[in-house]
Design an enzyme around this catalytic site. Structure first.
Site, mmCIF file in Angstrom:
data_model
loop_
_atom_site.group_PDB
_atom_site.id
_atom_site.type_symbol
_atom_site.label_atom_id
_atom_site.label_comp_id
_atom_site.label_asym_id
_atom_site.label_seq_id
_atom_site.Cartn_x
_atom_site.Cartn_y
_atom_site.Cartn_z
ATOM 1 C CB CYS A 111 -1.252 -0.076 1.462
ATOM 2 S SG CYS A 111 -1.642 1.601 1.303
ATOM 3 C CB CYS A 114 -1.821 4.658 4.786
ATOM 4 S SG CYS A 114 -3.372 4.437 3.212
ATOM 5 C CB SER A 115 -1.033 0.760 6.321
ATOM 6 O OG SER A 115 -1.662 1.632 6.934
ATOM 7 C CB CYS A 116 -5.359 -0.254 2.441
ATOM 8 S SG CYS A 116 -6.003 1.307 2.246
#
Lengths: 206, 84
Positions: A111, A114-116
């Protein structure tokens, strides 16, 4: 807390850990006071993501896809539905896409913004998945990143990088290792580690 | 160098959160989202913006850095939406 940080070798430039702890607990106190959060619901969330949801779910999906061709077809066609069929539903798994590794193609998930990450099948992401370095380099030099993870691909193998978003979460269907025909789904699932479903590892025969 | 898995077992052996405050800030955001204070799309967009701002100063190395940015995002959204 400063000593604790130093023991682990990453001092925090200007912010001691005590400050962040205070900020988090005062925000929680404020939200509780305003009735915007419920303490029991908070505890349940922490328990769920600390103890209950993890890559074992994804591993069972992968093992079943390896042994049940009809299931695999459904998984490739409608991953969200096929994963729900196994009982894995919930936050951040609303729109899943499964990408399959083959002899010719290796998939890796990142991602970049961000951090999906697909929580229902993998739990919360590991530290490295959230790091600036992985998020940048998985795209700019995936082959080098894979080599650092110990995945050395034949130069002829195409690498596909999938950028997860708030809308779409990807799960890699790794290749089934050879000589595993005699193993049950449960035994196969044990072989499937988290990183293999992100694409930064291969599944090895036992 | 990315340090993927410091040692065996490399899977499922790492703690999900490095410290209890990380779990609390995580749970607050999920809870407030479920209570309707913001959509997850809005959350991701705001978090991405905070991450980008932070990365102009220095990189995010791990969970500690990451959940600090998460908390910054949460404080800003709460101030905006809940009038605190």
């Amino acid at each position: 807390m400063r000593e604790h940080d130093h023991e682990h070798g990453h001092p925090h430039h200007s912010v001691p850990a005590g400050d962040i702890e205070r900020r988090v607990s005062s925000l929680e106190a404020l939200l509780l006071e305003k009735g915007l959060v419920d303490a029991h619901a908070m505890d349940r969330l922490v328990d769920t993501y600390t103890n209950r949801v993890g890559p074992g779910n994804g591993a069972r999906v992968v093992a079943r896809a390896w042994t049940d061709p009809d299931y695999k077809a459904r998984l490739m066609e409608d991953a969200t539905g096929a994963i729900r069929e196994m009982g894995y539903t919930g936050r951040q798994g609303e729109h899943m896409v499964v990408v399959e590794n083959t002899e010719a193609v290796h998939n890796i998930v990142v991602c970049t913004l961000c951090s999906c990450y697909p929580w229902p099948v993998l739990g919360l992401p590991p530290a490295w998945y959230k790091s600036s370095e992985y998020r940048a380099r998985a795209v700019s030099e995936p082959r080098a990143v894979l080599a650092e993870f110990g995945v050395d691909l034949d130069p002829g193998v195409e690498i596909r990088v999938w950028d997860s978003t708030a809308e779409i979460r990807y799960l890699v269907l790794p290749r089934r290792p050879g000589d595993t025909e005699h193993l049950s789904d449960g035994e196969l699932a044990v072989l499937v580690h988290r990183d293999a479903m992100i694409g930064t590892a291969l599944v090895e025969a036992p | 160098m990315i340090e993927p898995h410091p040692s065996q077992p490399r899977v499922d052996g790492e703690p999900v959160f490095d410290a209890p405050w990380q779990a609390r800030t995580f749970a607050m955001a999920v809870h407030l989202h479920e209570a309707g204070l913001f959509t997850w799309g809005e959350w991701s967009e705001r978090l991405a913006r905070q991450i980008a701002a932070r990365e102009r100063l220095r990189p995010i190395a791990g969970s500690d850095d990451y959940y600090r940015v998460w908390q910054d995002t949460l404080e800003a959204l709460v101030a905006e939406r809940a009038g605190t």
